[in-house]
Scaffold this motif. Structure first.
Motif, PDB file in Angstrom:
ATOM      1  N   ASP A   1      -3.970   4.989   4.021  1.00 54.89           N
ATOM      2  CA  ASP A   1      -4.652   3.775   3.336  1.00 54.89           C
ATOM      3  C   ASP A   1      -4.751   2.471   4.182  1.00 54.89           C
ATOM      4  OD1 ASP A   1      -4.927   5.486   0.979  1.00 54.89           O
ATOM      5  OD2 ASP A   1      -3.064   4.689   0.016  1.00 54.89           O
ATOM      6  N   ALA A   2      -3.990   2.369   4.923  1.00 53.89           N
ATOM      7  CA  ALA A   2      -3.945   1.074   5.895  1.00 53.89           C
ATOM      8  C   ALA A   2      -5.245   1.340   6.830  1.00 53.89           C
ATOM      9  CB  ALA A   2      -2.632   0.874   6.350  1.00 53.89           C
ATOM     10  N   LEU A   3      -5.419   2.479   7.220  1.00 59.64           N
ATOM     11  CA  LEU A   3      -6.547   2.612   7.993  1.00 59.64           C
ATOM     12  C   LEU A   3      -7.883   2.466   7.491  1.00 59.64           C
ATOM     13  CD1 LEU A   3      -7.367   3.496  11.152  1.00 59.64           C
ATOM     14  CD2 LEU A   3      -7.304   5.923  10.250  1.00 59.64           C
ATOM     15  N   THR A   4      -7.863   3.181   6.297  1.00 58.07           N
ATOM     16  CA  THR A   4      -9.176   2.771   5.448  1.00 58.07           C
ATOM     17  C   THR A   4      -9.290   1.382   5.246  1.00 58.07           C
ATOM     18  OG1 THR A   4      -8.895   5.175   4.509  1.00 58.07           O
ATOM     19  CG2 THR A   4     -10.307   3.723   3.346  1.00 58.07           C
ATOM     20  N   LEU A   5      -8.394   0.990   4.691  1.00 60.58           N
ATOM     21  CA  LEU A   5      -8.482  -0.766   4.583  1.00 60.58           C
ATOM     22  C   LEU A   5      -8.903  -1.446   5.709  1.00 60.58           C
ATOM     23  CD1 LEU A   5      -8.292  -2.736   2.220  1.00 60.58           C
ATOM     24  CD2 LEU A   5      -5.647  -3.056   3.097  1.00 60.58           C
ATOM     25  N   PHE A   6      -8.226  -1.156   6.726  1.00 61.25           N
ATOM     26  CA  PHE A   6      -8.695  -1.724   8.040  1.00 61.25           C
ATOM     27  C   PHE A   6     -10.207  -1.455   8.370  1.00 61.25           C
ATOM     28  CE2 PHE A   6      -9.342  -1.300  12.768  1.00 61.25           C
ATOM     29  CZ  PHE A   6      -9.434  -2.804  13.100  1.00 61.25           C
TER      30      PHE A   6
ATOM     31  N   ILE B   1       0.740  -1.222   0.248  1.00 61.06           N
ATOM     32  CA  ILE B   1      -0.062   0.170   0.115  1.00 61.06           C
ATOM     33  C   ILE B   1       0.957   1.258  -0.026  1.00 61.06           C
ATOM     34  CG2 ILE B   1      -1.839  -1.080   1.155  1.00 61.06           C
ATOM     35  CD1 ILE B   1      -0.974   0.051   3.803  1.00 61.06           C
ATOM     36  N   GLN B   2       0.391   2.573  -0.206  1.00 59.20           N
ATOM     37  CA  GLN B   2       1.029   3.614  -0.317  1.00 59.20           C
ATOM     38  C   GLN B   2       1.169   4.304   1.115  1.00 59.20           C
ATOM     39  OE1 GLN B   2       2.216   4.603  -2.883  1.00 59.20           O
ATOM     40  NE2 GLN B   2       3.347   6.440  -2.003  1.00 59.20           N
ATOM     41  N   SER B   3       0.077   4.244   2.118  1.00 51.95           N
ATOM     42  CA  SER B   3       0.396   5.214   3.208  1.00 51.95           C
ATOM     43  C   SER B   3      -0.342   4.589   4.277  1.00 51.95           C
ATOM     44  CB  SER B   3      -0.323   6.525   2.722  1.00 51.95           C
ATOM     45  OG  SER B   3      -1.764   6.444   2.794  1.00 51.95           O
TER      46      SER B   3
ATOM     47  N   ILE C   1      -3.581   6.474  14.659  1.00 58.67           N
ATOM     48  CA  ILE C   1      -2.244   5.819  14.061  1.00 58.67           C
ATOM     49  C   ILE C   1      -1.712   6.792  13.066  1.00 58.67           C
ATOM     50  CG2 ILE C   1      -1.144   3.922  12.958  1.00 58.67           C
ATOM     51  CD1 ILE C   1      -3.181   2.197  14.808  1.00 58.67           C
ATOM     52  N   PRO C   2      -2.434   6.981  11.930  1.00 56.71           N
ATOM     53  CA  PRO C   2      -1.702   7.839  10.809  1.00 56.71           C
ATOM     54  C   PRO C   2      -1.095   9.155  11.452  1.00 56.71           C
ATOM     55  CG  PRO C   2      -3.509   6.973  10.077  1.00 56.71           C
ATOM     56  CD  PRO C   2      -3.753   6.522  11.351  1.00 56.71           C
ATOM     57  N   GLN C   3      -1.725   9.940  12.251  1.00 52.54           N
ATOM     58  CA  GLN C   3      -1.313  11.126  12.747  1.00 52.54           C
ATOM     59  C   GLN C   3      -0.237  11.127  13.691  1.00 52.54           C
ATOM     60  OE1 GLN C   3      -4.427  13.221  14.549  1.00 52.54           O
ATOM     61  NE2 GLN C   3      -3.136  14.947  15.618  1.00 52.54           N
ATOM     62  N   PHE C   4      -0.273   9.897  14.654  1.00 55.70           N
ATOM     63  CA  PHE C   4       0.699   9.616  15.439  1.00 55.70           C
ATOM     64  C   PHE C   4       2.316   9.334  14.525  1.00 55.70           C
ATOM     65  CE2 PHE C   4       3.340   6.054  17.158  1.00 55.70           C
ATOM     66  CZ  PHE C   4       4.010   6.871  18.246  1.00 55.70           C
ATOM     67  N   MET C   5       1.829   8.430  13.739  1.00 57.56           N
ATOM     68  CA  MET C   5       3.192   8.106  12.840  1.00 57.56           C
ATOM     69  C   MET C   5       3.781   9.172  12.066  1.00 57.56           C
ATOM     70  SD  MET C   5       3.462   4.512  13.012  1.00 57.56           S
ATOM     71  CE  MET C   5       3.532   3.415  11.934  1.00 57.56           C
ATOM     72  N   ALA C   6       2.999  10.037  11.601  1.00 53.67           N
ATOM     73  CA  ALA C   6       3.335  11.245  10.775  1.00 53.67           C
ATOM     74  C   ALA C   6       4.132  12.138  11.809  1.00 53.67           C
ATOM     75  CB  ALA C   6       2.438  12.085  10.220  1.00 53.67           C
TER      76      ALA C   6
ATOM     77  N   MET D   1       3.166  -3.040   8.247  1.00 53.57           N
ATOM     78  CA  MET D   1       4.696  -2.909   8.416  1.00 53.57           C
ATOM     79  C   MET D   1       5.482  -1.887   7.215  1.00 53.57           C
ATOM     80  SD  MET D   1       4.966  -7.093   8.091  1.00 53.57           S
ATOM     81  CE  MET D   1       3.195  -7.183   7.285  1.00 53.57           C
ATOM     82  N   PRO D   2       6.360  -1.232   7.754  1.00 56.34           N
ATOM     83  CA  PRO D   2       7.146  -0.338   6.645  1.00 56.34           C
ATOM     84  C   PRO D   2       7.988  -1.030   5.678  1.00 56.34           C
ATOM     85  CG  PRO D   2       8.203  -0.480   8.767  1.00 56.34           C
ATOM     86  CD  PRO D   2       7.014  -1.484   8.924  1.00 56.34           C
ATOM     87  N   ARG D   3       8.308  -0.309   4.608  1.00 56.29           N
ATOM     88  CA  ARG D   3       9.324  -0.992   3.532  1.00 56.29           C
ATOM     89  C   ARG D   3      10.481  -1.245   4.228  1.00 56.29           C
ATOM     90  NH1 ARG D   3       9.951  -4.509  -0.239  1.00 56.29           N
ATOM     91  NH2 ARG D   3      12.158  -4.332  -0.961  1.00 56.29           N
TER      92      ARG D   3
END
Length: 476
Positions: free
Chosen positions: A238-243, A233-235, A361-366, A260-262
């Motif tokens: 996107d992972a959160l939306t997919l979840f 996935i790209q971001s 999670i996305p906000q925290f990670m950024a 998981m990250p690249r």
């Protein structure tokens, strides 16, 4: 409690309880038990006791309380915060439950299993499977970690999303108190509102209130359908939306959703023998999706296929593969479960076991990436974990070519950055690893005075002599 090393005469009294064969005194025999998995803590101990019964554990703790001798319980020695490591002074006696490893009883009708505290998790899995049942706790260390340790740290692992952590997977306990008293709470009831829930005091207490010698575990029917997919996935968004889509489509059949990250995939392919990249092209992020159904294999296949197809159409998934056999499914999970060990050959790694609300999670990670990179340019962030329950292992590997000791010396600085953001988002600085020694002082700084006072009162009530795993969780 005395801080002096036990005398030879006192050690003889402890040895007499278990027999000389099971009271190890040679430095070479004790050495493997004196260092924790990451090498952060090195302790000392004059003796390692291996009791073979609840009665022997009781006699050990009774003598310890009478003589003020510190006891450090240890099971598989797989803990990651120094909770199982004795202190440096050499006054702590180690107590191992490895001989107490019986499966006492299995009830496939009531879906329960009664086990000794020293049972290895993988052996519990095998015993449950022989009766057509499943015990869902899954950990990378399941071949060596033991049930008492899993309970004492309230272990989570990869299946918390569907089944909960050890607190939810345990119905009853048998515990030896620091005074030597034995509490038999091995009840198999799912409904029991008779007074305070003593069980929950010992789960997650990290051996500071007593020794868990037995447990009633919850079992579940083996799923008839099982699908595992690995998607690029790209971001994180996107992972959160997919979840969110997976939760709506699969409901309780969604048994795992790992992020998981690249760089984590690169570390694992490079450093873990036999692991290969599941996809042909690289992607910034990946998710591992696990679906288990109780009715049929067709249902699991339909759910996974629909989820992936809709993900492609929505632009959430760039590429994916499905494990078409049990071996392939295990290989995909092995990729994820090896990600911690894969960081070791890359040099120093500063670890964080945190949780935040899933939606954040996305906000925290950024925010965390920006703050860490500003403080430590060149750092390699390997943040991965159980996205379905908000638990992220926010690990930071040293810059290429950096001095390892100098980098590890920044541990506290990195903790302040990452944990500060976690607390900002009403998260936890310890999602599943516990407090131990590593986060003991930090716990005291973030919990309210009344919370810390209540914990100290509980500790004093159960362990008036202060002999159980001193210096862990609380500084009392």
């Amino acid at each position: 409690m005395s801080s002096a090393a036990p005398s030879s005469a006192l050690l003889d009294r402890f040895a007499a309880i278990v027999g000389e064969k099971h009271a190890l005194r040679e430095a070479a025999d004790i050495a493997p038990h004196l260092i924790e998995n990451r090498g952060l803590y090195h302790g000392a101990s004059p003796m390692l006791l291996k009791p073979g019964s609840v009665e022997e554990v009781s006699a050990i703790l009774k003598l310890a309380s009478e003589t003020g001798t510190a006891i450090v319980p240890q099971t598989g020695n797989t803990g990651l915060v120094g909770g199982q490591t004795p202190r440096e002074g050499g006054s702590d006696i180690l107590l191992s439950l490895e001989r107490m490893n019986r499966i006492r009883d299995i009830d496939p009708v009531g879906n329960t299993m009664v086990v000794d505290g020293g049972c290895i998790l993988a052996d519990v899995h095998k015993a449950a499977a022989e009766h057509g049942r499943m015990f869902p706790l899954s950990l990378g260390s399941e071949g060596s970690c033991r049930i008492a340790g899993n309970l004492s740290t309230n272990a989570g692992g990869t299946a918390v999303l569907a089944y909960g952590n050890m607190r939810q997977l345990c119905l009853g306990l048998e515990v030896v108190l620091p005074t030597g008293e034995i509490w038999n709470g091995l009840r198999r009831l799912k409904k029991d509102n008779t007074g305070y829930d003593l069980r929950d005091l010992f789960i997650g207490a990290e051996g500071t209130l007593g020794v868990i010698t037995g447990a009633v575990l919850k079992l579940f029917p083996q799923p008839l359908g099982h699908q595992v997919a690995f998607a690029g996935i790209q971001s994180v968004d996107d992972a959160l939306t997919l979840f969110k889509n997976a939760s709506g489509l699969c409901g309780t059949a969604l048994t795992g959703f790992e992020l998981m990250p690249r760089i984590g995939v690169e570390f694992t392919v490079r450093n873990i023998p036999g692991v290969r990249d599941p996809l042909e092209t690289a992607h910034p992020w990946y998710v591992l999706i696990d679906v288990s159904t109780s009715d049929s294999a067709e249902t699991a296949e339909r759910m996974m296929t629909t989820l992936l197809e809709e993900g492609y159409e929505a632009g959430l998934i760039q590429d994916a593969t499905i494990g078409s056999s049990e071996a392939q499914q295990k290989a995909l999970w092995h990729m994820r479960e090896s990600m911690s060990d894969a960081q070791k050959p890359e040099g120093g790694s500063i670890k964080h076991d945190v949780s935040v609300p899933v939606a954040l999670i996305p906000q925290f990670m950024a925010e965390a990436e920006a703050a860490v990179m500003a403080a430590l340019p060149g750092a390699r962030i390997c943040a991965f974990g159980h996205m379905g329950d908000g638990n992220i292992h926010y690990n930071i590997s040293q810059p290429v070519g950096a001095d390892k000791e100098e980098f590890i010396g920044r541990w506290h600085d990195m903790n302040e950055i990452v944990h500060g953001l976690v607390l900002k988002h009403n998260g936890s600085i310890s999602a599943e690893h516990g407090i131990g020694q590593l986060k003991r002082d930090e716990l005291a700084s973030i919990r309210s005075d009344i919370e810390m006072d209540l914990m100290r009162r509980i500790k004093t009530a159960f362990d008036p002599a202060g002999v159980m795993n001193p210096g862990k969780v609380l500084r009392v």
